[in-house]
Scaffold this active site. Structure first.
Site, PDB file in Angstrom:
ATOM      1  CB  SER A 208     -92.217 -40.696  58.752  1.00  0.00           C
ATOM      2  OG  SER A 208     -93.020 -40.076  58.241  1.00  0.00           O
TER       3      SER A 208
ATOM      4  CE  LYS B 168     -90.975 -39.888  54.862  1.00  0.00           C
ATOM      5  NZ  LYS B 168     -92.356 -40.107  55.620  1.00  0.00           N
TER       6      LYS B 168
ATOM      7  CB  SER C 174     -91.037 -36.888  58.399  1.00  0.00           C
ATOM      8  OG  SER C 174     -91.346 -37.831  58.146  1.00  0.00           O
TER       9      SER C 174
ATOM     10  CE  LYS D  11     -88.173 -39.932  58.685  1.00  0.00           C
ATOM     11  NZ  LYS D  11     -89.038 -38.762  59.393  1.00  0.00           N
TER      12      LYS D  11
END
Length: 371
Positions: A147, A150, A204, A309
């Site tokens: 993720s 993202k 997420s 992140k």
């Protein structure tokens, strides 16, 4: 008659003299024999002792299991010991094996840089302002990024100038068919593009991220092309994207490329805000959904995290990429492929404490430590 007597006396005297000459030699020969027996007996006893001492050593690691340098050394010892007998040769080889095992154990237990023991298999710590690498471990390894993808999803959406207040609707197309992951965004949920970005970055949320790609002009295929074009534009030569969520293991990058991606995300104020909010509530029309940040350090610590992140799929392990403000400097940290969540956060906190201690004395331009 006198002549015969004289001859007999001479013969007897000669025999006596010969006997006297031989007698001293006999005890010397006997002493040599006794000495030889005395020497042989201790040697036999010593060999027996060696055999007993070698019995437990026979269970030591074989030379074939040692590093190549230890194996070659063992070969040289073996060649040099051939004339010294089997016991001596075996003892020499056992010593080399034990030494090699000790070296291997010492390497496994090596504390690394300043006592750092990191579980993550790929790591990069970099000064965001000077680009100086402060610490690296397999930082050119290209691995699935989960993720962390993202961050690029958000950069493409923001840079495209799409309206943040446009309402998106979660559809069946946004349901994860690849990994079967769940979501609290039921099909039919309506939310703005800004809300979708917020949930994708801080919590997420996979359906939110997919909806962002699906509603991009031209759909998901055009969006993925835009992600890869942006990667090329930013000089991320080791980075490729296959979809916008990170659920695919074909989304791959290296710690060095991800550090650049984090720097780009940090340059966009909205992304800094959305990635670091500890909590967020979304009213979907039927209820209020409460979300928490997926980054434990954002929720539970006082570290000054500017952008972050997290990521996880089985192929990627536990990952995190973030920028922190520490000792008056902007520091980017990328941790990839930790075995579990606890290991990831232990690595992150260990690095933060190490930076807190070492940054004041660190001068740019020095050689970065390697792990």
């Amino acid at each position: 008659m006198k002549r015969m007597l004289s001859l007999r006396l001479r013969a007897a005297l000669g025999a006596l003299l010969v006997g006297m000459a031989v007698l001293p030699a006999a005890p010397e020969a006997g002493a040599a024999t006794r000495k030889k027996a005395t020497v042989v007996k201790p040697v036999k006893q010593q060999a027996t002792v060696k055999k007993k001492a070698l019995a437990p050593t026979a269970r030591a690691p074989k030379a074939a299991l040692l590093p190549s340098s230890s194996r070659s050394r063992a070969g040289r010892v073996d060649a040099g010991a051939r004339g010294a007998g089997g016991a001596t040769r075996a003892l020499a080889l056992a010593g080399v094996a034990a030494g090699g095992a000790a070296l291997a154990q010492a390497h496994d237990d090596a504390p690394g840089v300043d006592g750092l023991r990191l579980h993550s298999n790929a790591v990069l710590v970099m000064d965001a302002d000077t680009q100086a690498v402060l610490l690296g471990k397999n930082d050119d390894a290209v691995l699935p990024i989960a993720s962390i993808t993202k961050l690029m999803t958000a950069i493409v959406v923001v840079d495209a100038g799409l309206p943040m207040d446009e309402v998106l609707t979660i559809t069946e197309d946004d349901v994860d068919r690849l990994k079967g992951s769940g979501s609290r965004l039921a099909v039919g949920t309506r939310l703005t593009r800004a809300e979708a970005l917020h949930l994708a970055l801080m919590a997420s949320e996979n359906r939110a991220a997919h909806a962002l790609g699906r509603t991009y002009p031209g759909g998901v295929d055009a969006f993925v092309a835009a992600m890869n074009n942006k990667a090329a534009e930013l000089g991320l030569t080791q980075t490729r994207f296959a979809e916008p969520t990170g659920l695919s293991s074909d989304n791959r990058s290296s710690p060095r490329d991800l550090a650049r991606l984090v720097a780009q995300a940090s340059a966009r104020p909205a992304l800094r805000q959305w990635t670091t909010s500890p909590e967020y509530e979304l009213a979907d029309g039927r209820r209020v959904l409460h979300y928490r940040n997926s980054n434990k350090l954002v929720r539970e610590s006082d570290w000054d995290i500017l952008v972050q992140k997290t990521g996880y799929i089985r192929e990627a392990g536990r990952c995190v990429a973030m920028q922190v403000r520490l000792a008056g400097r902007n520091i980017i940290m990328v941790l990839m492929n930790a075995g579990n969540s606890a290991a990831r956060w232990a690595d992150a906190e260990q690095l933060l404490r190490w930076l807190e201690k070492s940054l004041p004395s660190h001068h740019a331009g020095g050689v970065a430590p390697r792990l």
